[in-house]
Design an enzyme around this catalytic site. Structure first.
Site, mmCIF file in Angstrom:
data_model
loop_
_atom_site.group_PDB
_atom_site.id
_atom_site.type_symbol
_atom_site.label_atom_id
_atom_site.label_comp_id
_atom_site.label_asym_id
_atom_site.label_seq_id
_atom_site.Cartn_x
_atom_site.Cartn_y
_atom_site.Cartn_z
ATOM 1 N N HIS A 66 0.583 4.602 -2.413
ATOM 2 C CA HIS A 66 -0.665 4.931 -1.833
ATOM 3 C C HIS A 66 -0.933 3.800 -0.725
ATOM 4 C CE1 HIS A 66 -1.645 8.328 -4.248
ATOM 5 N NE2 HIS A 66 -1.575 7.578 -5.192
ATOM 6 N N HIS A 106 -9.564 12.505 -9.472
ATOM 7 C CA HIS A 106 -10.016 12.496 -10.835
ATOM 8 C C HIS A 106 -11.136 11.633 -11.255
ATOM 9 C CE1 HIS A 106 -6.868 9.617 -11.371
ATOM 10 N NE2 HIS A 106 -5.590 10.498 -11.490
ATOM 11 N N GLU A 133 3.113 11.905 -11.787
ATOM 12 C CA GLU A 133 1.704 12.478 -11.468
ATOM 13 C C GLU A 133 1.866 13.216 -10.112
ATOM 14 O OE1 GLU A 133 -1.536 9.863 -11.528
ATOM 15 O OE2 GLU A 133 -2.990 11.514 -11.573
ATOM 16 N N HIS A 182 7.255 7.989 -10.548
ATOM 17 C CA HIS A 182 5.995 8.393 -11.185
ATOM 18 C C HIS A 182 5.760 9.977 -11.084
ATOM 19 C CE1 HIS A 182 1.898 8.392 -12.690
ATOM 20 N NE2 HIS A 182 1.294 8.017 -11.486
ATOM 21 N N ASP A 239 0.325 13.899 -7.493
ATOM 22 C CA ASP A 239 0.314 13.487 -6.092
ATOM 23 C C ASP A 239 1.627 13.018 -5.397
ATOM 24 O OD1 ASP A 239 -0.149 11.726 -8.242
ATOM 25 O OD2 ASP A 239 -1.385 10.305 -6.801
ATOM 26 N N HIS A 262 0.685 3.496 -14.582
ATOM 27 C CA HIS A 262 -0.214 3.687 -15.418
ATOM 28 C C HIS A 262 -0.020 5.140 -16.148
ATOM 29 C CE1 HIS A 262 -2.500 6.872 -13.337
ATOM 30 N NE2 HIS A 262 -1.299 6.695 -12.557
ATOM 31 N N ASP A 287 2.352 3.714 -8.070
ATOM 32 C CA ASP A 287 0.883 3.379 -7.920
ATOM 33 C C ASP A 287 0.349 2.081 -7.688
ATOM 34 O OD1 ASP A 287 0.134 6.191 -7.583
ATOM 35 O OD2 ASP A 287 -0.210 6.269 -9.797
ATOM 36 N N TYR A 345 -9.042 0.153 -6.289
ATOM 37 C CA TYR A 345 -8.015 1.156 -6.905
ATOM 38 C C TYR A 345 -7.575 0.246 -8.280
ATOM 39 C CZ TYR A 345 -3.664 3.689 -7.140
ATOM 40 O OH TYR A 345 -2.698 4.629 -7.402
HETATM 41 FE FE1 FEO Z 1 -0.498 7.923 -10.742
HETATM 42 FE FE2 FEO Z 1 -0.922 8.261 -7.254
HETATM 43 O O1 FEO Z 1 -0.442 8.707 -9.203
#
Ligand code: FEO
Length: 396
Positions: free
Chosen positions: A225, A24, A80, A78, A82, A145, A164, A192
């Site tokens: 990540h 994104h 999101e 989280h 991913d 976040h 994250d 990041y």
């Molecule tokens: Fe906020 Fe890795 O997703």
């Protein structure tokens, strides 16, 4: 990439996404990983999942350790996608006793997957659950976040599963920080932070203080990540510095150009900065991705932004950068606007307005040049570069 033991009874079962190049608006030149962690105790618990398209790899990695159907609880730190994309298939297969998440996590999961029938178990910040021999304590980190975000701390193991936070978009066959090239790792961690967490710097600072205030020993930070930190102090100290906008004397000169006039101005400003012995980075936005330029802002004290005037505005790449930068809310910058023009000449005023709206302190009314800069114009640009440099040194 197969599963890897993080600590006795705790396994990385995530996947490596070697080919991700865009996230994104963020250029992920080194790919990424989606980390998920399996903990074996009286309760078998999976912390986070992966993007939907990697669902089979997740399952294969779990299967090397245990029959996935033996998973009792799935923790969603989280929402999101991913990290939650594989969740519907996993819930369908495993039929877990609990899907553990924050209150905001439950709301977001329902809005993503429309499955109110999942066995949600909402936890509050500070709440602990026993897995058998070990406990897990949850900490909500709203807006770090996303509103749903939380951390999971394995008390006896001293392992913080941090979603994250403390992550990096860094695809590697290695799993730990001490196994990879430190310069690349810290570059990706900084990028990041700049591109994901910078707007929430105040919350990051408070989170670090909160964790320190609780006196929780942290031996390992396992983010969602990139690599796992076996030396957590390194990334905690980096986050402390970045969240406090601790900077070095450095000027960032960012521009786009039509016929090289604005470029000549940019290079003259940069020359003035360097003549004062101050570090300078120059980025042509046509050639440098916004997310890489933003990473340079983390430790820069000044930014000069230039654009020629195009159709009473700025060039699209400069508009894109200004919009992206504004959203990331960098702190404590001084700035300068510059640019060339043919007849109407609005670009410098537009850049100034945008910088002022970001609370960047302008050092000058901005420099405009009609068509092609003369030697005299370039001298003025060099002088302004020197002023930027001396102000940056004064802020040290
Ligand atoms: Fe906020 Fe890795 O997703």
């Amino acid at each position: 990439m197969s599963s890897v033991m993080v600590k006795e009874g705790i396994y990385w079962v995530g996947v490596v996404d070697w080919n991700l190049r865009e996230f994104h608006g963020y250029s992920t030149l080194r790919g990424t990983t989606y980390n998920a962690y399996l903990v074996l105790d009286e309760k078998v618990v999976l912390f986070d999942t992966v993007k939907e398209e990697f669902w089979e790899q997740l399952l294969a990695n779990i299967s090397k350790i245990i029959d996935p159907k033996r998973i009792d609880w799935i923790v969603v730190n989280h929402v999101e996608m991913d990290h939650s994309g594989a969740l519907p298939k996993l819930v369908e297969l495993v039929k877990p006793e609990k899907v553990i998440c924050s209150e905001k996590g439950k709301e977001a999961l329902i809005k993503h997957f429309h499955r109110e029938d999942w066995p949600f178990h909402v936890v509050k910040s500070g709440e602990e659950l026993s897995l058998g021999k070990r406990r897990v304590r949850f900490f909500e980190t709203r807006m770090l976040h996303w509103p749903d975000s939380m951390l999971s701390y394995l008390v006896e193991d001293k392992v913080l599963i941090s979603q994250d936070a403390f992550g990096q978009h860094y695809a590697t066959s290695k799993r730990f920080d001490d196994e990879v090239e430190e310069a690349y790792l810290m570059e990706e961690a900084a990028k990041y932070f700049a591109n994901i967490l910078m707007p929430y710097s105040g919350l990051v600072k408070r989170l670090i203080e909160q964790l320190e205030g609780l006196g929780l020993p942290i031996e390992i930070i396992a983010p969602d990540h990139g690599v796992i930190w076996r030396n957590p102090i390194k990334i905690i100290e980096a986050y402390r510095k970045w969240s406090q906008a601790k900077k070095v004397p450095k000027v960032l000169v960012v521009y786009d150009t039509m016929w090289h006039s604005t470029e000549k101005m940019a290079l003259a400003i940069a020359q003035g900065v360097m003549d004062e012995g101050v570090e300078c980075k120059v980025a042509n936005l046509r050639l440098s991705h916004r997310s890489e330029v933003i990473a340079e802002i983390l430790d820069a004290k000044a930014i000069a932004i230039g654009s020629p005037t195009l159709n009473n505005g700025v060039l699209p790449s400069v508009a894109d950068f200004l919009s992206y930068m504004k959203g990331l809310r960098p702190n404590d910058l001084i700035g300068l606007a510059f640019g060339s023009y043919g007849w109407s000449g609005e670009s410098v005023d537009i850049i100034k307005r945008e910088l002022q709206s970001m609370k960047v302190q302008l050092i000058h009314e901005g420099i405009k040049v009609n068509f092609v800069p003369s030697e005299e114009d370039l001298k003025k640009c060099r002088e302004l570069g020197k002023v930027l440099a001396s102000q940056v040194k004064g802020l040290t």
